[in-house]
Design an enzyme around this catalytic site. Structure first.
Site, PDB file in Angstrom:
ATOM      1  N   ASP A   1      -2.289 -21.516 -23.891  1.00 57.93           N
ATOM      2  CA  ASP A   1      -2.286 -22.766 -24.665  1.00 57.93           C
ATOM      3  C   ASP A   1      -2.886 -22.566 -26.052  1.00 57.93           C
ATOM      4  OD1 ASP A   1      -1.196 -24.728 -22.821  1.00 57.93           O
ATOM      5  OD2 ASP A   1      -2.987 -24.392 -21.617  1.00 57.93           O
TER       6      ASP A   1
ATOM      7  N   ASP B   1      -4.079 -15.271 -24.263  1.00 56.26           N
ATOM      8  CA  ASP B   1      -4.295 -16.633 -23.802  1.00 56.26           C
ATOM      9  C   ASP B   1      -2.936 -17.358 -23.910  1.00 56.26           C
ATOM     10  OD1 ASP B   1      -5.793 -19.134 -23.425  1.00 56.26           O
ATOM     11  OD2 ASP B   1      -5.311 -19.478 -25.522  1.00 56.26           O
TER      12      ASP B   1
HETATM   13  O1  C5P Z   1      -4.222 -21.252 -21.829  1.00 55.55           O
HETATM   14  P1  C5P Z   1      -5.606 -21.712 -22.146  1.00 55.55           P
HETATM   15  O2  C5P Z   1      -6.665 -20.890 -21.447  1.00 55.55           O
HETATM   16  O3  C5P Z   1      -5.841 -21.872 -23.606  1.00 55.55           O
HETATM   17  O4  C5P Z   1      -5.663 -23.197 -21.497  1.00 55.55           O
HETATM   18  C1  C5P Z   1      -6.795 -23.982 -21.541  1.00 55.55           C
HETATM   19  C2  C5P Z   1      -6.753 -25.064 -22.587  1.00 55.55           C
HETATM   20  O5  C5P Z   1      -6.302 -26.281 -21.994  1.00 55.55           O
HETATM   21  C3  C5P Z   1      -8.158 -25.346 -23.083  1.00 55.55           C
HETATM   22  O6  C5P Z   1      -8.375 -24.785 -24.348  1.00 55.55           O
HETATM   23  C4  C5P Z   1      -8.307 -26.863 -23.075  1.00 55.55           C
HETATM   24  O7  C5P Z   1      -8.534 -27.409 -24.343  1.00 55.55           O
HETATM   25  C5  C5P Z   1      -7.012 -27.376 -22.516  1.00 55.55           C
HETATM   26  N1  C5P Z   1      -7.232 -28.358 -21.441  1.00 55.55           N
HETATM   27  C6  C5P Z   1      -6.537 -29.540 -21.481  1.00 55.55           C
HETATM   28  N2  C5P Z   1      -6.725 -30.466 -20.485  1.00 55.55           N
HETATM   29  C7  C5P Z   1      -7.552 -30.210 -19.470  1.00 55.55           C
HETATM   30  C8  C5P Z   1      -8.249 -29.000 -19.395  1.00 55.55           C
HETATM   31  C9  C5P Z   1      -8.052 -28.081 -20.422  1.00 55.55           C
HETATM   32  O8  C5P Z   1      -5.765 -29.776 -22.415  1.00 55.55           O
HETATM   33  N3  C5P Z   1      -7.706 -31.116 -18.543  1.00 55.55           N
HETATM   34 MG    MG Z   2      -6.010 -21.486 -25.601  1.00 58.24          MG
END
Ligand code: C5P
Ligand code: MG
Length: 297
Positions: free
Chosen positions: A51, A49
């Site tokens: 983030d 993954d």
């Molecule tokens: O790389 P990863 O799959 O972890 O990226 C998704 C993350 O981004 C999610 O865990 C979520 O908390 C975050 N997110 C965010 N803002 C958004 C949508 C998702 O910070 N609008």
């Molecule tokens: Mg993540």
């Protein structure tokens, strides 16, 4: 995690003794590492993954931005959009990490969150040529030891598949600016589609959110030729949805699953946190640990 990978070719992993490392079944972790070590780098692939897994959760006492939050910059979006994105984050992030809800319950809510945010971003007509500057101005930080990790994988020609529900264009820029966007790195994520003037007009392909990574794994990762014939998987994530990222690996032999517990650490109840070192591997006969060194040639 980085230490574990670094030590796969060595016979001791003192990091596993740290109190911050929790394992459901230590002996299975040890067996898996030994089996992966015996099979060698040629049998390994890494699926991670992005983030809060490859990036840090917090740095100098403040939260590190996700790829979506890096876009919260006046170069790209206005104040009203920032406000709306934050409201959505405050509503849906607690749901995303709520261990009391099932993935099925969360799924439609995650689709709503991602869809609404992407619509807001499209309305802003984000400029492609401003992304690099926004990343430079952000406080995005990769985890400690990232350089060693990326360098070691590229030297050993081990493919690293980054599977992110974030924004692919931003993700690429983060690893490019950290000088680790190597040829063995493959990315599956939400990519922006820009019009002829360089303004965001849509997102490409099927939406990836934190709870549909299985579908993405089956449709994209399974087709990547570099990953074929590598039955051992190091799987890294921070969300329960990340557990499905290796579902596209056919005929896997050993999967070492490592989860980063980032948030709500104080309220952590071990029995409910399935991600912490859940090892899925065919059971092998018990092995002495540290692993016996292979005979030298
Ligand atoms: O790389 P990863 O799959 O972890 O990226 C998704 C993350 O981004 C999610 O865990 C979520 O908390 C975050 N997110 C965010 N803002 C958004 C949508 C998702 O910070 N609008
Ligand atoms: Mg993540």
């Amino acid at each position: 995690v980085l230490a574990i990978w670094h030590q796969l070719t060595k016979s001791e992993i003192p990091e596993l003794a740290k109190c911050s490392v929790l394992m459901k079944e230590r002996s299975r972790v040890e067996e898996t590492i030994c089996a992966m070590q015996r099979a060698g780098a040629g049998s390994l692939q890494v699926i991670s993954d992005f983030d809060m897994t490859l990036t840090r959760f917090a740095h100098n006492g403040t939260r590190v931005p996700t790829t979506h939050n890096i876009l919260d910059n006046r170069l790209l979006i206005d104040e009203d959009c920032t406000k709306k994105m934050r409201e959505l984050l405050n509503t849906y992030y607690p749901i995303e990490i709520d261990a009391g809800r099932t993935a099925e319950e969360k799924l439609p809510l995650m689709v709503k969150w991602w869809t609404e945010v992407h619509e807001l971003l499209i309305q802003q007509r984000i400029r492609k040529d401003m992304l690099a500057k926004a990343v430079k101005e952000s406080s995005a930080v990769l985890r400690d030891g990232y350089k060693l990790f990326f360098d070691h994988l590229t030297e050993q020609q081990v493919p690293l598949m980054i599977f992110s529900a974030g924004v692919g264009d931003v993700l690429e820029e983060v690893i490019r600016q950290n000088h680790v966007f190597y040829p063995n790195v493959h990315i599956i994520s939400n990519y922006m589609d820009f019009d002829q003037t360089g303004a965001l007009r849509a997102f490409k392909g099927q939406l990836i959110h934190s709870f549909n990574k299985r579908e993405g794994a089956l449709s994209h990762a399974a087709g990547l030729r570099e990953l074929q014939g590598r039955p051992n998987v190091l799987l890294l994530g921070d969300s329960l949805g990340d557990l499905t990222m290796a579902d596209g690996v056919s005929e896997h032999q050993n999967i070492l699953t490592i989860g980063f517990l980032n948030d709500k650490v104080l309220g952590f109840i071990p029995e409910r946190t399935k991600l912490i070192s859940t090892i899925t591997t065919p059971r092998a006969s018990p092995l002495p640990f540290p692993c016996p060194r292979p005979p030298s040639a």
